[in-house]
Design a protein around this motif. Structure first.
Motif, mmCIF file in Angstrom:
data_model
loop_
_atom_site.group_PDB
_atom_site.id
_atom_site.type_symbol
_atom_site.label_atom_id
_atom_site.label_comp_id
_atom_site.label_asym_id
_atom_site.label_seq_id
_atom_site.Cartn_x
_atom_site.Cartn_y
_atom_site.Cartn_z
ATOM 1 N N ILE A 79 35.462 56.860 -38.590
ATOM 2 C CA ILE A 79 34.766 55.575 -38.695
ATOM 3 C C ILE A 79 34.186 55.178 -37.347
ATOM 4 O O ILE A 79 33.122 54.552 -37.262
ATOM 5 C CB ILE A 79 35.712 54.479 -39.244
ATOM 6 N N GLN A 80 34.831 55.600 -36.246
ATOM 7 C CA GLN A 80 34.317 55.261 -34.921
ATOM 8 C C GLN A 80 33.036 56.030 -34.615
ATOM 9 O O GLN A 80 32.105 55.482 -34.035
ATOM 10 C CB GLN A 80 35.370 55.552 -33.854
ATOM 11 N N LYS A 89 24.131 55.414 -28.862
ATOM 12 C CA LYS A 89 25.366 56.194 -29.023
ATOM 13 C C LYS A 89 26.580 55.414 -28.533
ATOM 14 O O LYS A 89 27.468 55.956 -27.892
ATOM 15 C CB LYS A 89 25.236 57.546 -28.310
ATOM 16 N N ARG A 90 26.586 54.114 -28.816
ATOM 17 C CA ARG A 90 27.713 53.248 -28.468
ATOM 18 C C ARG A 90 28.030 52.347 -29.658
ATOM 19 O O ARG A 90 27.144 51.986 -30.433
ATOM 20 C CB ARG A 90 27.395 52.351 -27.268
ATOM 21 N N LYS A 126 16.077 45.638 -21.127
ATOM 22 C CA LYS A 126 15.627 47.034 -21.090
ATOM 23 C C LYS A 126 16.770 47.983 -20.732
ATOM 24 O O LYS A 126 16.732 49.162 -21.081
ATOM 25 C CB LYS A 126 14.508 47.204 -20.056
ATOM 26 N N HIS A 127 17.769 47.491 -20.049
ATOM 27 C CA HIS A 127 18.764 48.388 -19.484
ATOM 28 C C HIS A 127 19.818 48.838 -20.485
ATOM 29 O O HIS A 127 20.585 49.761 -20.190
ATOM 30 C CB HIS A 127 19.425 47.727 -18.272
ATOM 31 N N ASP A 128 19.899 48.217 -21.662
ATOM 32 C CA ASP A 128 20.867 48.724 -22.628
ATOM 33 C C ASP A 128 20.402 50.035 -23.256
ATOM 34 O O ASP A 128 21.153 50.692 -23.968
ATOM 35 C CB ASP A 128 21.186 47.677 -23.706
ATOM 36 N N ARG A 129 19.160 50.438 -23.013
ATOM 37 C CA ARG A 129 18.667 51.746 -23.463
ATOM 38 C C ARG A 129 18.337 52.649 -22.277
ATOM 39 O O ARG A 129 17.668 53.665 -22.426
ATOM 40 C CB ARG A 129 17.419 51.550 -24.328
ATOM 41 N N GLU A 134 26.467 55.630 -14.178
ATOM 42 C CA GLU A 134 27.779 55.655 -14.827
ATOM 43 C C GLU A 134 27.693 56.187 -16.256
ATOM 44 O O GLU A 134 28.716 56.578 -16.830
ATOM 45 C CB GLU A 134 28.405 54.263 -14.834
ATOM 46 N N ASP A 135 26.501 56.181 -16.847
ATOM 47 C CA ASP A 135 26.340 56.640 -18.224
ATOM 48 C C ASP A 135 26.143 58.149 -18.330
ATOM 49 O O ASP A 135 26.311 58.727 -19.415
ATOM 50 C CB ASP A 135 25.145 55.949 -18.885
ATOM 51 N N VAL A 136 25.746 58.781 -17.250
ATOM 52 C CA VAL A 136 25.471 60.215 -17.280
ATOM 53 C C VAL A 136 26.786 60.986 -17.280
ATOM 54 O O VAL A 136 27.680 60.706 -16.482
ATOM 55 C CB VAL A 136 24.598 60.633 -16.079
#
Length: 655
Positions: A79-80, A89-90, A126-129, A134-136
């Motif tokens: 489900i997660q 992808k979050r 814009k930054h949530d996409r 830290e996301d890499v």
């Protein structure tokens, strides 16, 4: 009629599926086999023919995050993973999506634990996409590995991503990733067009003394803008008139607007172990002394362009709008790390230099004021971090402070966790954070006259305390209390937005609870947030509660070629409050006090399936949109999406 049919179909699919079940077993998608089967027919089924080292297993395929924590490459379905199957992808619980895929989310809840000392360009929508450093993620794989992801968009479009990771030796692992999103949307001038290219590499010597990792990222986030619906179109939308079910017939405040965020980043960090204990014995048992360096160079450009002008934003200097701001930053850090298996734990001290330039290519001179073209400076800071394990306890502390330069700020934080057993742990954290507001609060220029300012805002002060429990047996729960001083935000008067810094303190309480109940093959997954703000929502508006509940069926079916089926219905809801207004000129949300939004249910029906290492997702989104009234909005004047069918797939390949 179709929506009612889908609600019946959910029950029918669940009943059919339960007639084709088999006994549960642990399926290893990496090896394509059942490792601990409970039936003889499953033990004797055919297995893969690809031969690799007998010592290699799915546990050797690892994803390493920014903090050097690693997890296995996940090919399972749960489900997660369903919640995380989106463009970012979050898990987006606590956020309200604007109507088109590739647009931003309106936050319904907030978290303020962040140790970063430096302001950013702004344009937060814009930054949530946008992939931050830290996301890499980095990879460690024994054989080449590929993941392909596809998801349909809204009207002529899709999300597609390819990730290819490989190694030239055990010491060198690299990856190449590209994600592209294009979706026309159902409203006029609503196109989303996003691209993200990332290259990563990580290396260590055979004696494990020297480690290096690096990445390059090139990204753009492009959205057409229309200013939302006009007042007449809002009436047409809420009426449910069939003539306006084609949303392109609804008039928007303007067409021809476009907002763009572009960025390029070059990052690497490396360290060398000056002393490694006894090299002939596994190093985890001995102390380490390391010296390292971090380098990060990034440039960002934010643009807002519009053919003609719109009265909703006031008067303009020009006949067409062409706003552009750029931000360049260079960060260097030297650090020394001492790691001990004893009480001392892991201790890091650092010295860093941050050089920045934010600005425009002009100076604005008017009868009232002069607005400069840029903010730039150089900052020196120090930091220390400590963690240790004491039997079932884990302790941590962190401190950072700017010593010299054009900015001021500091961060102090600490926490502790206690692991009761293998499934239950308790934790607590406290922090205080002093930091400058983002640059667009301090300086902003636009061809729209009302969107020009240069301020003298003080640093924001945030102090917080949180404690929680994580337990697969009981529940996951967290309570946080945050005090905000000199809180800085954007205030909307109509569609014209100004930066504001309040002198009053704001106390923000949030309670977050998640619990899943299981009965046989059925499960009910529940997430709930309760929150309060002391300002009654005039400055810091949040809904009183947010909930998401998923009732679903999950099981492996068919004996010859097993297929995992997961099907159910998800309910989302948040209480009424002053939902923030989206402003495309700034790329920000602004507080508005002209109306409350929310209080509408959202039902999604889903059918997910997994065959070997392929996961398929079929989503019937917002199936109740025609049944419960047309009062659903993701921002004032911007409706949430109507009912639609979405399809997606994730496919993993391992050589």
């Amino acid at each position: 009629m179709l929506r009612a049919f889908l609600l019946v179909l959910m029950t029918f699919v669940c009943s059919i599926s339960s007639a084709q079940i088999r006994n549960e077993s642990q399926f290893n998608p990496m090896s394509n086999r059942f490792e601990e089967s409970v039936t003889d027919t499953l033990i004797n089924r055919n297995e893969i023919t690809v031969q690799i080292s007998g010592k290699t297993s799915y546990k050797d395929y690892k994803v390493i995050n920014f903090d050097l924590d690693s997890i296995y490459v996940d090919t399972t379905m749960s489900i997660q993973t369903y919640y995380e199957f989106n463009q970012q992808k979050r898990d987006q619980f606590g956020r309200m999506s604007l109507p088109n895929q590739g647009q931003t989310y309106n936050d319904l809840t907030f978290s303020f634990y962040n140790s970063n000392l430096f302001p950013d360009i702004g344009a937060r929508t814009k930054h949530d996409r946008y992939y931050s450093k830290e996301d890499v993620v980095y990879y460690y794989v024994p054989t080449p590995t590929t993941q392909l992801m596809y998801r349909t968009g809204m009207e002529q479009g899709q999300v597609a991503e390819g990730i290819f990771t490989f190694n030239s030796s055990e010491q060198i692992n690299s990856s190449i990733s590209f994600k592209g999103t294009r979706s026309l949307g159902h409203y006029v001038s609503n196109l989303s067009d996003l691209g993200s290219f990332r290259v990563t590499s990580n290396y260590h010597t055979k004696n494990e003394r020297y480690y290096l990792r690096a990445h390059i990222a090139a990204q753009d986030v492009i959205n057409q803008e229309n200013g939302g619906l006009t007042d007449d179109s809002i009436e047409d939308f809420e009426s449910g008139d069939s003539n306006f079910k084609d949303r392109a017939r609804l008039e928007t405040n303007f067409v021809g607007g476009e907002s763009i965020l572009r960025g390029n980043r070059y990052y690497f960090d490396h360290f060398y172990k000056l002393w490694k204990g006894n090299d002939s014995i596994p190093s985890k048992k001995f102390s380490h002394l390391s010296i390292g360096h971090i380098f990060n160079y990034e440039r960002k450009h934010f643009q807002y362009n519009q053919e003609g002008t719109s009265d909703i934003f006031g008067n303009a200097f020009t006949s067409d709008i062409e706003d552009e701001v750029e931000n360049f930053s260079l960060y260097n850090e030297l650090f020394v790390q001492f790691r001990s298996p004893y009480v001392l734990g892991d201790f890091v001290v650092s010295l860093s230099n941050y050089d920045y330039t934010y600005g425009y290519d002009r100076i604005l001179i008017s009868e009232e004021t002069v607005i400069n073209d840029r903010l730039d400076g150089n900052v020196v800071s120090v930091g220390a971090k400590w963690t240790t394990d004491l039997k079932k306890f884990n302790l941590k502390a962190e401190a950072k402070s700017i010593l010299a330069g054009n900015l001021e700020g500091y961060f102090l934080g600490g926490g502790a966790s206690f692991k009761l057993d293998t499934v239950t742990s308790f934790y607590a954290d406290a922090f205080t954070h002093n930091k400058s507001p983002n640059f667009n609060f301090l300086l902003f220029q636009s061809d729209y006259k009302a969107f020009n300012w240069q301020t003298n805002f003080k640093n924001e002060q945030r102090t917080g305390l949180l404690f929680g429990i994580r337990s697969a047996k009981w529940l996951d729960a967290e309570v946080s209390v945050t005090n905000l001083d000199s809180y800085t935000y954007f205030q909307a008067e109509g569609d014209i937005v100004k930066p504001i810094q309040t002198s009053q303190s704001i106390q923000y309480l949030k309670v977050n609870v998640r619990k899943e109940f299981r009965l046989g093959k059925f499960a009910l997954d529940n997430s709930f947030i309760y929150q309060e703000a002391s300002d009654n929502g005039d400055i810091f508006p949040v809904p009183r509660f947010v909930t998401r509940n998923s009732l679903y069926f999950s099981d492996w079916i068919f004996k010859g070629d097993p297929l995992q089926l997961q099907t159910g219905i998800t309910f989302n809801y948040f209480s009424k409050f002053n939902l923030q207004l989206y402003n495309p000129v700034l790329g920000e949300f602004a507080v508005q006090n002209e109306g409350e939004y929310g209080g509408f249910p959202m039902f999604d029906f889903f059918i997910n399936a997994q065959v070997q290492r392929t996961r398929m997702y079929l989503l019937f989104e917002h199936i109740n949109s025609d049944l419960t009234g047309y009062n659903y909005y993701s921002s004032p004047g911007v409706p949430y999406r109507d009912f639609m069918v979405r399809f997606g797939i994730i496919w993993n390949f391992f050589i």
